[in-house]
Design an enzyme around this catalytic site. Sequence first.
Site, short mmCIF file in Angstrom:
data_model
loop_
_atom_site.label_atom_id
_atom_site.label_comp_id
_atom_site.label_asym_id
_atom_site.label_seq_id
_atom_site.Cartn_x
_atom_site.Cartn_y
_atom_site.Cartn_z
N HIS A 52 0.87 -1.18 0.00
CA HIS A 52 0.00 0.00 0.00
C HIS A 52 0.90 1.23 0.00
CE1 HIS A 52 -3.71 -2.11 2.00
NE2 HIS A 52 -3.17 -2.84 1.03
N GLU A 54 1.05 3.74 1.97
CA GLU A 54 1.57 4.08 3.29
C GLU A 54 2.72 3.16 3.70
OE1 GLU A 54 -2.92 4.91 3.21
OE2 GLU A 54 -1.59 3.34 2.50
N CYS A 82 -5.66 2.00 6.13
CA CYS A 82 -6.34 0.79 6.58
C CYS A 82 -5.70 0.31 7.88
CB CYS A 82 -6.25 -0.29 5.49
SG CYS A 82 -4.59 -0.97 5.28
N CYS A 85 -1.94 -0.61 7.48
CA CYS A 85 -1.05 0.54 7.39
C CYS A 85 -0.96 1.29 8.72
CB CYS A 85 -1.50 1.46 6.27
SG CYS A 85 -1.34 0.71 4.63
#
Length: 154
Positions: A52, A54, A82, A85
């Site tokens: 992701h 992040e 999320c 993360c």
Amino acid sequence: MDDKQYLKLAVDQAKKSVKEGGFPAGAIVVKESQIVSEGVSLGFKLNDPTSHAETASMREACKKLKTTDLVGATLYASLQPCLMCFSVANWSGISRIVFGCRKTEGMVKKGYYEGFTDTTSVNQENNRKIELIFLSDFEQEMLDLVKSWEKKQK
């Protein structure tokens, strides 16, 4: 630069992510007023569920700084992180998370998030608290980017 300006750079990363064939999410890590790293969300493209924006930006920040300790750093994320993360931010010591678009029920139903987990509540249960800041300045722009990306997926 201020939070809004840094967050705009994370939104720019989300646009870059789409151009590179990824999900419309972007992030940057800032420490001591310096941009340490940038991240895009290429998990689908890389066959890596942890890639992701992040996590990519935190991973890169740790490599550049040769540490796993990002205490004092701020993670700027185009979308609300999320749970994965958020957890990586916790384990890496990120002090603040500034995000520009809250997760929506539609995003959860489409599988863009693990569920309706409230990271604010999780944060309160953790030993170390992260300062969580939502800036709404770019929320509509991010919602429009997600919708545009979705249309291209069909």
